[in-house]
Every structure is written in C-alpha cells, then in structure tokens.
Motif scaffolding. Structure first.
Motif, PDB file in Angstrom:
ATOM      1  N   LYS A  81      -3.196   9.681  -1.391  1.00 40.20           N
ATOM      2  CA  LYS A  81      -2.304   8.863  -0.575  1.00 40.20           C
ATOM      3  C   LYS A  81      -2.832   8.782   0.842  1.00 40.20           C
ATOM      4  O   LYS A  81      -3.627   9.616   1.294  1.00 40.20           O
ATOM      5  CB  LYS A  81      -0.887   9.452  -0.566  1.00 40.20           C
ATOM      6  N   VAL A  82      -2.397   7.740   1.560  1.00 40.92           N
ATOM      7  CA  VAL A  82      -2.697   7.593   2.991  1.00 40.92           C
ATOM      8  C   VAL A  82      -1.383   7.271   3.690  1.00 40.92           C
ATOM      9  O   VAL A  82      -0.694   6.320   3.305  1.00 40.92           O
ATOM     10  CB  VAL A  82      -3.726   6.469   3.240  1.00 40.92           C
ATOM     11  N   LYS A  98       2.789   3.973   3.926  1.00 48.48           N
ATOM     12  CA  LYS A  98       2.273   4.901   2.918  1.00 48.48           C
ATOM     13  C   LYS A  98       1.638   4.091   1.791  1.00 48.48           C
ATOM     14  O   LYS A  98       2.265   3.186   1.244  1.00 48.48           O
ATOM     15  CB  LYS A  98       3.394   5.778   2.364  1.00 48.48           C
ATOM     16  N   TYR A  99       0.403   4.431   1.470  1.00 50.76           N
ATOM     17  CA  TYR A  99      -0.321   3.787   0.369  1.00 50.76           C
ATOM     18  C   TYR A  99      -0.732   4.868  -0.614  1.00 50.76           C
ATOM     19  O   TYR A  99      -1.356   5.869  -0.229  1.00 50.76           O
ATOM     20  CB  TYR A  99      -1.553   3.053   0.887  1.00 50.76           C
ATOM     21  N   LYS A 141       0.538   1.745  -4.989  1.00 49.42           N
ATOM     22  CA  LYS A 141       1.858   1.494  -4.424  1.00 49.42           C
ATOM     23  C   LYS A 141       1.791   1.537  -2.895  1.00 49.42           C
ATOM     24  O   LYS A 141       0.960   2.244  -2.315  1.00 49.42           O
ATOM     25  CB  LYS A 141       2.858   2.542  -4.917  1.00 49.42           C
ATOM     26  N   TYR A 142       2.681   0.786  -2.252  1.00 57.03           N
ATOM     27  CA  TYR A 142       2.736   0.810  -0.796  1.00 57.03           C
ATOM     28  C   TYR A 142       4.186   0.792  -0.317  1.00 57.03           C
ATOM     29  O   TYR A 142       5.083   0.291  -0.995  1.00 57.03           O
ATOM     30  CB  TYR A 142       1.969  -0.370  -0.194  1.00 57.03           C
ATOM     31  N   VAL A 143       4.394   1.368   0.858  1.00 60.19           N
ATOM     32  CA  VAL A 143       5.690   1.348   1.536  1.00 60.19           C
ATOM     33  C   VAL A 143       5.424   1.065   3.007  1.00 60.19           C
ATOM     34  O   VAL A 143       4.546   1.690   3.622  1.00 60.19           O
ATOM     35  CB  VAL A 143       6.431   2.692   1.398  1.00 60.19           C
ATOM     36  N   VAL A 144       6.157   0.117   3.596  1.00 58.41           N
ATOM     37  CA  VAL A 144       6.077  -0.187   5.026  1.00 58.41           C
ATOM     38  C   VAL A 144       7.501  -0.206   5.567  1.00 58.41           C
ATOM     39  O   VAL A 144       8.347  -0.963   5.088  1.00 58.41           O
ATOM     40  CB  VAL A 144       5.399  -1.547   5.296  1.00 58.41           C
ATOM     41  N   THR A 151       9.726  -2.460   3.299  1.00 53.00           N
ATOM     42  CA  THR A 151       9.133  -3.213   2.196  1.00 53.00           C
ATOM     43  C   THR A 151       8.315  -2.268   1.339  1.00 53.00           C
ATOM     44  O   THR A 151       7.620  -1.384   1.851  1.00 53.00           O
ATOM     45  CB  THR A 151       8.214  -4.334   2.728  1.00 53.00           C
ATOM     46  N   GLU A 152       8.401  -2.439   0.026  1.00 46.38           N
ATOM     47  CA  GLU A 152       7.576  -1.640  -0.878  1.00 46.38           C
ATOM     48  C   GLU A 152       7.183  -2.478  -2.085  1.00 46.38           C
ATOM     49  O   GLU A 152       7.824  -3.482  -2.396  1.00 46.38           O
ATOM     50  CB  GLU A 152       8.304  -0.382  -1.322  1.00 46.38           C
ATOM     51  N   GLY A 153       6.108  -2.070  -2.726  1.00 43.62           N
ATOM     52  CA  GLY A 153       5.632  -2.808  -3.882  1.00 43.62           C
ATOM     53  C   GLY A 153       4.563  -2.030  -4.614  1.00 43.62           C
ATOM     54  O   GLY A 153       4.152  -0.938  -4.193  1.00 43.62           O
TER      55      GLY A 153
END
Length: 233
Positions: A81-82, A98-99, A141-144, A151-153
């Motif tokens: 993760k980053v 978060k990616y 996956k990502y979260v902003v 936003t997440e996806g």
C-alpha cells in the motif's frame, strides 16, 4: 493452460506421496506482504499489508527424521500500500490518499527441510528452496478523502502473458502485472506429532510489473513474511 499445468503438478505430487506412503497435509496462515522500492531490494515497512495463504503440502522423507523434501501448492495473497496525508484530519490542501495493490498467486514452493529431534514426536526444522508462482487474480484499490468529500474505487489487476519460456510477450504493458513470479524461501519452525508451526520469508526475484525490460530497473519485487500452522495426516 497454466491452471491445468498447476493442477497436473499437484496431482503428480500427491500421487507420488500416496505411492511412497509419505505424509500429506494442509497448511495456511498470515502474510505480511510488501513490494520492494529500490533496485537493492529494500522495502518501506509502512507499505506492508496483512494478507493470507492457504494450501496443501507433502512431506517426503529423504533421510528418515532428518531431511525431507516438501513441495506444495498454495493460494497466496500479496501486495503493498501507499498512503499520504492525515487520515484523521484530511483537507482540500492536504487530502488523505491510500492506494492498495493485492495480486494473488497460485504458488508452488519446493523446500528442502532439515529436522532436529528434541523429544518424542517433536522436532525443530529449517528449510530452504525455490518457489514458482502464477498470477490468477487481484485488485487495485484507492481512497481519496479531502475532508469535504471522499472517493474510493477498485479495478481488477491485468496480467500479461509472461511465462518462463516466453521473453517476447506481445501482451506486456505498463498497466499490467507479470503473470509469472519466482523466488526463494527461508523457513524455520517446529513439528509436534502431526502439527506444524513455522515462520517463512519469501524473496521474489522477478519484477512484478510488466512493460519494457530494463536491467537497470529491478525494483518492485514481492517480499512476504509468513506465519503458518499446518497438519500432516
């Protein structure tokens, strides 16, 4: 085709086990997975993620109670993760992001295991050997979170057609992962009667990202610390 080869290998291993009266068993546990960030193979501990592995093994004695060959077939979840920003106090000027990448493999370890008896039906052991793996699934996956909106996806990981025998893959690309991975294992543990507990470190030798091959860029390899429990029948 790759899945058929893996299943055929597994069938062969356990057919040999049945014929030679060696033990077979189940094994699974926790992965602390990461991906190297430099050509030297170093990792950033903050990027590690918790995942899992589960599968079957065979214990084939080469020297009774002293040395065994332990092949297996596992489903192993890996990745990293980053993160950036403050998760608890995100803002428009400093958003939290978060990616996470989570490639999943069918993995075949081929370990040679030395054993030291310490009591009746109890042994300490240490093992070493290669592993070979084929990517079969996974998601990115990502979260902003800006503090105003979140936003997440997610998207499924794309795999190229990389194999140990194919160096000219027309399906490679910077948005894909290499299908084939290989590396080495180091393992220590204890065997009490039919029960196993072990700790293992898997060191990937192949870059996991696809695209143009460049020997000056050898970062991004799988690194996995695992703790396992198992039972041999």
């Amino acid at each position: 085709m790759k899945k058929k080869l893996i299943l055929s290998f597994a069938a062969l291993v356990f057919s040999l086990a049945a014929m030679s009266q060696v033990r077979v068993g189940v094994k699974g546990g926790w992965n602390l997975a990461n991906i190297s960030t430099s050509n030297s193979g170093a990792t950033d501990n903050s990027k590690a993620i918790s995942r899992y592995h589960i599968g079957v093994i065979a214990d084939m004695p080469l020297i009774k109670d002293i040395l065994s060959f332990q092949p297996g077939v596992f489903y192993s979840s890996k990745g990293s993760k980053v993160e950036s920003g403050d998760k608890d106090n995100p803002s428009v000027t400093s958003p939290y992001t978060k990616y996470t990448t989570n490639p999943q493999y069918i993995e075949i370890p081929l370990n040679f295991v030395g054993k030291v008896p310490i009591a009746d039906n109890a042994r300490l052991f240490a093992g070493i050997g290669p592993y070979f793996a084929f990517g079969v699934a996974g998601k990115n996956k990502y979260v902003v979170n800006t503090g105003v909106a979140s936003t997440e996806g997610s998207s499924s990981i794309k795999w190229d057609d990389d194999t140990p025998f194919n160096n000219d893959d027309p399906n490679q690309g910077l948005d894909k992962y290499k299908r084939f991975d290989w590396g080495g294992n180091l393992m220590v543990g204890a065997e009490v009667s039919n029960f196993l507990i072990s700790a293992q470190y898997g060191l990937g030798f192949n870059k996991i990202f696809s695209g143009q091959e460049d020997s000056s860029d050898n970062k991004s390899k799988n690194r996995v610390f695992s703790v396992s429990v198992g039972f041999l029948f």
